[in-house]
Write a protein that holds these residues in place. Structure first.
Motif, short mmCIF file in Angstrom:
data_model
loop_
_atom_site.label_atom_id
_atom_site.label_comp_id
_atom_site.label_asym_id
_atom_site.label_seq_id
_atom_site.Cartn_x
_atom_site.Cartn_y
_atom_site.Cartn_z
N TRP A 281 30.30 26.51 60.33
CA TRP A 281 29.83 25.65 58.98
C TRP A 281 30.54 25.27 57.51
O TRP A 281 30.11 24.46 57.39
N LYS A 282 31.73 26.14 58.10
CA LYS A 282 32.28 25.91 56.93
C LYS A 282 33.03 24.12 56.98
O LYS A 282 32.62 23.58 56.10
N ARG A 283 33.60 24.14 58.12
CA ARG A 283 34.14 23.08 58.11
C ARG A 283 32.74 21.76 58.26
O ARG A 283 33.26 20.41 58.29
N LEU A 284 31.69 22.26 58.47
CA LEU A 284 30.64 20.77 58.37
C LEU A 284 29.65 20.49 57.27
O LEU A 284 29.88 19.41 56.93
N ILE A 285 30.02 22.22 56.98
CA ILE A 285 29.31 21.66 55.04
C ILE A 285 30.61 21.17 54.66
O ILE A 285 29.93 20.07 53.48
N LEU A 286 31.65 21.41 54.74
CA LEU A 286 32.27 20.50 53.84
C LEU A 286 32.68 18.93 54.16
O LEU A 286 32.96 17.87 53.19
N SER A 287 31.77 18.45 55.75
CA SER A 287 32.40 17.30 56.02
C SER A 287 31.45 16.72 55.00
O SER A 287 31.17 15.00 55.52
N ARG A 288 30.46 17.14 55.28
CA ARG A 288 28.73 16.69 54.57
C ARG A 288 28.03 16.61 53.95
O ARG A 288 26.87 16.74 53.32
N GLY A 289 28.98 18.40 53.09
CA GLY A 289 27.84 18.71 51.71
C GLY A 289 28.28 17.71 50.25
O GLY A 289 29.38 17.54 50.28
N ARG A 290 27.85 16.56 50.25
CA ARG A 290 27.89 15.21 49.52
C ARG A 290 28.12 16.07 47.77
O ARG A 290 29.54 15.70 47.24
N SER A 291 27.53 17.26 47.38
CA SER A 291 27.77 17.84 46.15
C SER A 291 28.95 18.47 46.16
O SER A 291 29.77 18.59 45.25
N LEU A 292 29.37 18.34 47.31
CA LEU A 292 31.25 19.87 47.51
C LEU A 292 32.17 18.28 47.72
O LEU A 292 32.95 18.29 46.57
N THR A 293 31.91 17.31 48.01
CA THR A 293 32.96 15.48 48.29
C THR A 293 33.38 15.21 47.11
O THR A 293 34.06 14.96 46.77
N PHE A 294 31.71 15.02 46.28
CA PHE A 294 31.98 14.05 44.95
C PHE A 294 32.29 15.31 43.89
O PHE A 294 31.56 14.43 42.53
N SER A 295 32.11 16.48 43.65
CA SER A 295 32.52 17.28 42.45
C SER A 295 34.29 17.70 41.99
O SER A 295 34.73 18.34 43.18
N THR A 296 34.86 18.01 41.58
CA THR A 296 35.79 18.32 41.02
C THR A 296 35.88 20.33 41.08
O THR A 296 34.96 20.58 40.72
N ALA A 297 36.86 20.57 41.28
CA ALA A 297 36.53 21.68 41.68
C ALA A 297 36.85 22.60 40.73
O ALA A 297 36.91 22.27 39.55
N LEU A 298 36.50 23.63 40.99
CA LEU A 298 36.60 24.75 39.59
C LEU A 298 37.51 25.54 38.52
O LEU A 298 39.18 25.43 39.76
N PRO A 299 38.02 25.00 37.91
CA PRO A 299 39.10 25.08 37.08
C PRO A 299 40.07 26.29 37.47
O PRO A 299 39.69 27.26 37.63
#
Length: 455
Positions: free
Chosen positions: A296-314
């Motif tokens: 599920w992590k692999r799928l969410i990383l690939s299809r979760g737009r709010s993750l793909t287009f957000s900067t990671a936490l500092p």
């Protein structure tokens, strides 16, 4: 849940064939953070999380209506006791959390800035994900910039399953993913579902709040203050084989022997497929996370737009989260104190409450405004038509002859956040609140609390 595993594996194969299967890119930062110091009891830093000091200019700005001040100038300076924060465990000012953030900032600054799929994912992020996965008893975990983005990412990924299975064509009505959502679910869940529906990737059904009979009939909470019926949901999951996703934003670190939240409290961590939660509440830090299986992590990383287009936490934030996880696990007395405070509030009010988020429903907007005006100092004159943004925070002041004057910051909740005629005073307790704080607050709230029954 073998069927869901097979579906996701097929989806991952299809994504890999298109070269659309994404993953994080690990950036090594050394040294790794050391385990932080913990304490056997509260310190002065705990009290600092609920004592709010306001300056004269700020109070005047809050309480000036139509250009006229609503408070006498000589009474503008005020120390308030905060009863509206989400820092239930008072970790935001803990020395270990502060030191972890400072040390990481000194060594790495904010760290590499970018999406986790580009350059924003570091060994610090990986360490925290592993720690959270262990706490939640899941294979893996995804750190998110917020709990909001975590929920929307999960909804996007779940909804995409049907379209990714229907290669080269539009999925039929029978093939679309059906999501069943509690009527009182948080706005981030609702927004994620709406996005999924707009993309025509799934269909949503809303069942009555905590009504398992209604949910079961469909199969063939946010501003509230109660648990989801997890044991009943687990039973239905076993019966119908659906994917069970739980948002435990207010429960993580608060409940369970180790702070694993409501799933640990109810003994059903192994029966929940995906747990979404917040790091901005009981952890006292910032961000959110998704605890799930590796597939599920692999799928969410690939299809979760709010993750793909957000900067990671500092990196300093992530380092502070790592410290908070350890402190929460070791300083178990914090959960005990919080439970005692909750039970004390319940005993004084006879409200049927079990957690530190307490909603005192007062009815209409006029009623909630009257409630504010009644327990304000008499010099506070607030008209009904005051702008709703001004009501995002209030000073609650109660004058009592046998007590020194004390102030309380309590959050009023009005439409559109809650339905009409369900306006409420939303109170949150923490480990730093004393029994005296709680007693004085309850005295101020008495006109809107249920009348105690004669024994």
């Amino acid at each position: 849940m073998a069927l869901w595993d097979e579906l996701v594996d097929t989806v991952l194969t299809n994504l890999a064939a298109k070269r659309h299967l994404f993953n994080t890119r690990l950036i090594t930062l050394a040294p790794q953070p050391a385990l932080p110091q913990t304490f056997a009891g509260p310190g002065p830093w705990d009290r600092a999380t609920i004592e709010i000091y306001t300056d004269r200019a700020s109070v005047q700005q809050w309480l000036t209506i139509n250009g006229e001040a609503c408070i006498q100038d000589d009474e503008a300076d005020q120390k308030l006791i905060l009863f509206s924060g989400n820092d239930y465990m008072c970790l935001s000012s803990h020395p270990a959390i502060r030191d972890a953030a400072v040390k990481a900032a000194q060594e790495h600054g904010m760290g590499p800035r970018g999406s986790p799929l580009a350059c924003g994912y570091t060994t610090y992020h990986k360490l925290v994900e592993e720690s959270l996965a262990q706490l939640m008893k899941k294979q893996d975990c995804i750190l998110c910039s917020s709990g909001y983005s975590a929920n929307t990412a999960v909804m996007s990924a779940v909804g995409s399953v049907s379209s990714l299975l229907a290669v080269g064509r539009k999925p039929t009505e029978d093939e679309r993913i059906a999501i069943f959502s509690d009527a009182s679910n948080h706005a981030s869940i609702i927004d994620g579902i709406r996005h999924m529906e707009r993309m025509q990737e799934g269909v949503a059904f809303v069942y009555k709040h905590r009504d398992m009979s209604h949910l079961e009939s469909l199969l063939i909470f946010s501003m509230g203050s109660n648990f989801a019926p997890l044991p009943e949901l687990v039973e239905l999951r076993e019966k119908y084989g659906f994917l069970l996703v739980v948002d435990d934003a207010h429960g993580t670190f608060v409940y369970g022997e180790n702070g694993g939240g409501a799933p640990e409290l109810f003994g059903c961590q192994d029966d929940i497929d995906i747990v979404v939660s917040s790091l901005s509440k009981a952890a006292g830090c910032m961000g959110g996370f998704i605890a799930c299986s590796t597939r599920w992590k692999r799928l969410i990383l690939s299809r979760g737009r709010s993750l793909t287009f957000s900067t990671a936490l500092p990196v300093p934030v992530v380092a502070s989260v790592y410290a908070a996880i350890h402190v929460s696990k070791m300083e178990r007395w914090r959960r005990s104190v919080l439970l005692e405070n909750t039970q004390y509030f319940a005993s004084l009010t006879e409200l049927d409450i079990y957690n530190p988020v307490i909603s005192v429903v007062v009815g209409s907007e006029d009623t909630v405004l009257k409630a504010h005006r009644f327990i304000f100092h008499p010099n506070f004159l607030l008209p009904y038509h005051i702008d709703s943004f001004i009501f995002s925070s209030f000073i609650f002041i109660f004058k009592c002859s046998h007590l020194l004057r004390s102030g309380f910051l309590v959050e009023p909740i009005r439409p559109p956040v809650v339905p009409p005629n369900t306006c409420r005073l939303r109170i949150t307790l923490s480990t730093a609140h004393s029994s005296d704080d709680i007693k004085r607050l309850v005295d101020a709230l008495k006109p809107w609390l249920p009348v105690k029954q004669a024994r």
